[in-house]
Scaffold this motif. Structure first.
Motif, PDB file in Angstrom:
ATOM      1  N   ILE A   1       0.839  -1.202   0.000  1.00 43.40           N
ATOM      2  CA  ILE A   1       0.000   0.000   0.000  1.00 43.40           C
ATOM      3  C   ILE A   1       0.874   1.250   0.000  1.00 43.40           C
ATOM      4  O   ILE A   1       0.586   2.224  -0.700  1.00 43.40           O
ATOM      5  N   CYS A   2       1.963   1.229   0.784  1.00 45.78           N
ATOM      6  CA  CYS A   2       2.869   2.383   0.816  1.00 45.78           C
ATOM      7  C   CYS A   2       3.428   2.676  -0.570  1.00 45.78           C
ATOM      8  O   CYS A   2       3.455   3.831  -1.013  1.00 45.78           O
TER       9      CYS A   2
ATOM     10  N   LEU B   1      -1.177   2.296   6.786  1.00 50.21           N
ATOM     11  CA  LEU B   1      -1.577   1.491   7.938  1.00 50.21           C
ATOM     12  C   LEU B   1      -3.066   1.638   8.230  1.00 50.21           C
ATOM     13  O   LEU B   1      -3.726   0.684   8.655  1.00 50.21           O
ATOM     14  N   SER B   2      -3.608   2.839   7.993  1.00 53.23           N
ATOM     15  CA  SER B   2      -5.038   3.046   8.243  1.00 53.23           C
ATOM     16  C   SER B   2      -5.891   2.274   7.243  1.00 53.23           C
ATOM     17  O   SER B   2      -7.094   2.117   7.450  1.00 53.23           O
ATOM     18  N   MET B   3      -5.276   1.785   6.147  1.00 48.83           N
ATOM     19  CA  MET B   3      -5.977   0.932   5.192  1.00 48.83           C
ATOM     20  C   MET B   3      -5.737  -0.548   5.458  1.00 48.83           C
ATOM     21  O   MET B   3      -6.619  -1.372   5.224  1.00 48.83           O
ATOM     22  N   SER B   4      -4.546  -0.898   5.951  1.00 49.95           N
ATOM     23  CA  SER B   4      -4.236  -2.312   6.176  1.00 49.95           C
ATOM     24  C   SER B   4      -4.702  -2.796   7.554  1.00 49.95           C
ATOM     25  O   SER B   4      -5.020  -3.978   7.724  1.00 49.95           O
ATOM     26  N   LEU B   5      -4.748  -1.919   8.543  1.00 45.47           N
ATOM     27  CA  LEU B   5      -5.181  -2.308   9.885  1.00 45.47           C
ATOM     28  C   LEU B   5      -6.668  -2.646   9.973  1.00 45.47           C
ATOM     29  O   LEU B   5      -7.039  -3.657  10.599  1.00 45.47           O
ATOM     30  N   PRO B   6      -7.591  -1.851   9.370  1.00 45.54           N
ATOM     31  CA  PRO B   6      -9.020  -2.156   9.528  1.00 45.54           C
ATOM     32  C   PRO B   6      -9.468  -3.531   9.060  1.00 45.54           C
ATOM     33  O   PRO B   6     -10.284  -4.164   9.751  1.00 45.54           O
ATOM     34  N   PRO B   7      -8.987  -4.078   7.908  1.00 46.75           N
ATOM     35  CA  PRO B   7      -9.423  -5.440   7.559  1.00 46.75           C
ATOM     36  C   PRO B   7      -9.046  -6.468   8.618  1.00 46.75           C
ATOM     37  O   PRO B   7      -9.833  -7.370   8.928  1.00 46.75           O
ATOM     38  N   LEU B   8      -7.852  -6.315   9.194  1.00 45.74           N
ATOM     39  CA  LEU B   8      -7.441  -7.239  10.254  1.00 45.74           C
ATOM     40  C   LEU B   8      -8.335  -7.080  11.478  1.00 45.74           C
ATOM     41  O   LEU B   8      -8.781  -8.071  12.076  1.00 45.74           O
TER      42      LEU B   8
ATOM     43  N   THR C   1      -4.320   9.504  15.994  1.00 43.47           N
ATOM     44  CA  THR C   1      -5.731   9.840  15.791  1.00 43.47           C
ATOM     45  C   THR C   1      -6.289   9.148  14.558  1.00 43.47           C
ATOM     46  O   THR C   1      -7.404   8.604  14.576  1.00 43.47           O
ATOM     47  N   ILE C   2      -5.526   9.154  13.461  1.00 41.63           N
ATOM     48  CA  ILE C   2      -5.985   8.530  12.218  1.00 41.63           C
ATOM     49  C   ILE C   2      -6.186   7.035  12.402  1.00 41.63           C
ATOM     50  O   ILE C   2      -7.208   6.472  11.973  1.00 41.63           O
TER      51      ILE C   2
END
Length: 443
Positions: free
Chosen positions: A20-21, A289-296, A369-370
Motif C-alpha cells: 500500500i505504501c 496502515l489506516s488501510m491495512s489495519l481495519p481489515p485485520l 488519531t488517524i
C-alpha cells in the motif's frame, strides 16, 4: 491473500502495508506532481491550485468514507465465512459510489463561485481555479471507483494488486502532467487545466482496469447488482456516512485554515498549499496502515478475537510514533531544498520552511488519531470516529490555530495547530484503549 485470523500480526501488517505504501507514493504524487509543475507557472497559479485542495479533498474524503464502510462490512462477512454476501455488498458499494460522487460533483460545480469566494479567493483566482476544477469534477467518478474497488480487495486481505493499480495511475499522471501543462511535443499547452486533464485520464484508466479485474479475474464483485441492493446500501452507509462525515471534517478544517491563511496574502496561501501536500507524503505510511489495519480488525472482530485486535492496534501505534519522529527529522534536514524547489519567491519559501519546522512535529500524534479513527470504524463504531474527528478539528486544531494566529501571526497559527494535534492524539489513544479493555472484560 492474507489469513487475517491466524497469521502472526506484525509480519501480516508488514506484508499488507508495504505494498500500500508503494502504491500510495505514486497515488499521492498526483497532488505533489501537479503542485510542482504548476509552481513553475508562478505564484498566482500555485495559490489557485491551493484553493482547490479543500474542495477536491472533500469529495475524496467522502469516497474514503465509502471505502471504510465497504471494508468494514465486507471484512466482517469474510471473518464469518460469508463470501457470497461479501460479493453482493462489494457490487453494491461500486454502484453507490458512482451515484454519490456524481451527485456531489454536480452540486460543487453549481456552487463553485460561492465556495471559492468563501475560501478567500479573488475573482481572478476563481477564474484560474475553475480552469482546473471544471475538468477535475467531470472525471471525479473515475477517481472514486478505483478507491472503493481497492477497499474490496483489502477487505479480503489482498493489498498487492491495489498498490500496483495506484502506482500505475500515479505514473500515468506524472508523465502526462508536463506534456499537457506546457504543451510539449504534439500536446496542446493547457496550463493549469492540463494538470486536471492528466489526472482525469489516469482516473479513467484505473477504473477500467480495477473493475474488470475485480469482476472477471477474482470474482469479488458482479457486473450488475443482485436483489437486496437497498439493504446492502443501508449496511454500508450505516458505517460509511459517519466515516465520510469524519473524513470530510478534514477538508472543512482545511478550508477554514486556508481562509485564515489567506489573510496573510497570496504567498502564504501558496506556501500553505505546498505544506499540505508535503503532509500527505510525510503521512503516507500512516495512511497505508489506516488501510491495512481495519481489515485485520474487522475480520477478528467478526471472529471474536479481541486479543488480536488489541495487539494489532498497539503495535501499529508504537510503530507510527517512531516512524513519524524519523520523518520529522528528515523534513528538517531537507527543508531548505524543498522550499527552494517549490518556489523562487523568497516570501513563499520562508513560510514553507516555517511550516516544516512546526507542524510535522505533531505528525506522530496525528497518526495516532488517524489509526484510532480507522479502528473504531472497523469495529462498526463509526459515531465514535466521527466524534473524535470533530473534537480533533473544531475543539482543538482550528480554535487553537486561530488564537495563535491572533496573538503571534502565521507562526502562532502553526503553533496552535501543533498543540491541538498533540492533545487530540493523546485523547484518542486513551479512549480506544479504554474501549478495548471493556470488550476484553466482556469476552
Amino acid at each position: 491473500m492474507q489469513n487475517l485470523l491466524s497469521s502472526p500480526i506484525a509480519p501480516t501488517l508488514k506484508r499488507m502495508t508495504l505494498p500500500i505504501c508503494l502504491g500510495m507514493v505514486m497515488l499521492m504524487s498526483f497532488n505533489l506532481v501537479d503542485t510542482f509543475f504548476i509552481s513553475l507557472l508562478g505564484t498566482e497559479p500555485l495559490a489557485a491550485i491551493s484553493f482547490t485542495f479543500p474542495v477536491t479533498f472533500s469529495i475524496i474524503s467522502m469516497v474514503i468514507g465509502l471505502g471504510i464502510g465497504t471494508s468494514a462490512v465486507l471484512g466482517r462477512f469474510a471473518g464469518q465465512g460469508k463470501s457470497e454476501e461479501a460479493k453482493a455488498h462489494g457490487t453494491a458499494a461500486i454502484y453507490l459510489t458512482a451515484l454519490l460522487v456524481a451527485s456531489l460533483s454536480l452540486v460543487t460545480f453549481l456552487l463553485a463561485d460561492e465556495i471559492f469566494s468563501l475560501l478567500g479567493a479573488s475573482d481572478a483566482q476563481i477564474r484560474l481555479v475553475m480552469e482546473y476544477m471544471n475538468l477535475w469534477l467531470l472525471g471525479s467518478v473515475f477517481l472514486a471507483l478505483p478507491m472503493v474497488g481497492n477497499a474490496v480487495f483489502r477487505a479480503n486481505g489482498e493489498t498487492k494488486l491495489p498498490s500496483l493499480y495506484m502506482a500505475l495511475g500515479g505514473a500515468i499522471n506524472a508523465v502526462l502532467d508536463p506534456l499537457l501543462i506546457f504543451g510539449i511535443g504534439p500536446f496542446p499547452e493547457m496550463g493549469i487545466s492540463g494538470a486536471a486533464l492528466a489526472s482525469v485520464i489516469s482516473f479513467f484508466i484505473g477504473s477500467v482496469i480495477i473493475i474488470t479485474v475485480l469482476a472477471n479475474r477474482h470474482g469479488l464483485i458482479n457486473w450488475f447488482p443482485s436483489a437486496g441492493l437497498l439493504q446492502a446500501w443501508q449496511r454500508i452507509l450505516n458505517i460509511a456516512l459517519p466515516a465520510a462525515g469524519a473524513n470530510m471534517l478534514t477538508p472543512l478544517a482545511m478550508a477554514v485554515m486556508t481562509a485564515m491563511v489567506a489573510s496573510y496574502g497570496a504567498a502564504a496561501v501558496a506556501a500553505y498549499g505546498v505544506g499540505t501536500r508535503l503532509e500527505s507524503i510525510a503521512s503516507l505510511v500512516v495512511l497505508a496502515l489506516s488501510m491495512s489495519l481495519p481489515p485485520l480488525v474487522s475480520q477478528n472482530h467478526g471472529a471474536g478475537n479481541w486479543l488480536r485486535v488489541r495487539e494489532a492496534y498497539l503495535l501499529a501505534i508504537k510503530f507510527v510514533m517512531i516512524w513519524q519522529g524519523v520523518v520529522y527529522l528528515l523534513l528538517l534536514a531537507t527543508g531548505g531544498f524543498i522550499a527552494s524547489a517549490f518556489s523562487q519567491d523568497e516570501s513563499v519559501a520562508d513560510i514553507i520552511m516555517l511550516f516544516i519546522l512546526i507542524l510535522p512535529f505533531g505528525y506522530g500524534f496525528q497518526g495516532v488519531t488517524i489509526l484510532t479513527n480507522s479502528s473504531f470504524n472497523a469495529l462498526h463504531q463509526p459515531h465514535r470516529a466521527l466524534l473524535l474527528s470533530f473534537a480533533r478539528f473544531f475543539l482543538f486544531f482550528v480554535p487553537l490555530a486561530y488564537l495563535g494566529g491572533q496573538w503571534f501571526g502565521i507562526q502562532g497559527l502553526f503553533l496552535g495547530g501543533l498543540v491541538g494535534t498533540i492533545l487530540t492524539g493523546v485523547i484518542a489513544f486513551c479512549w480506544f484503549r479504554k474501549q478495548l479493555n471493556l470488550h476484553l472484560q466482556e469476552a
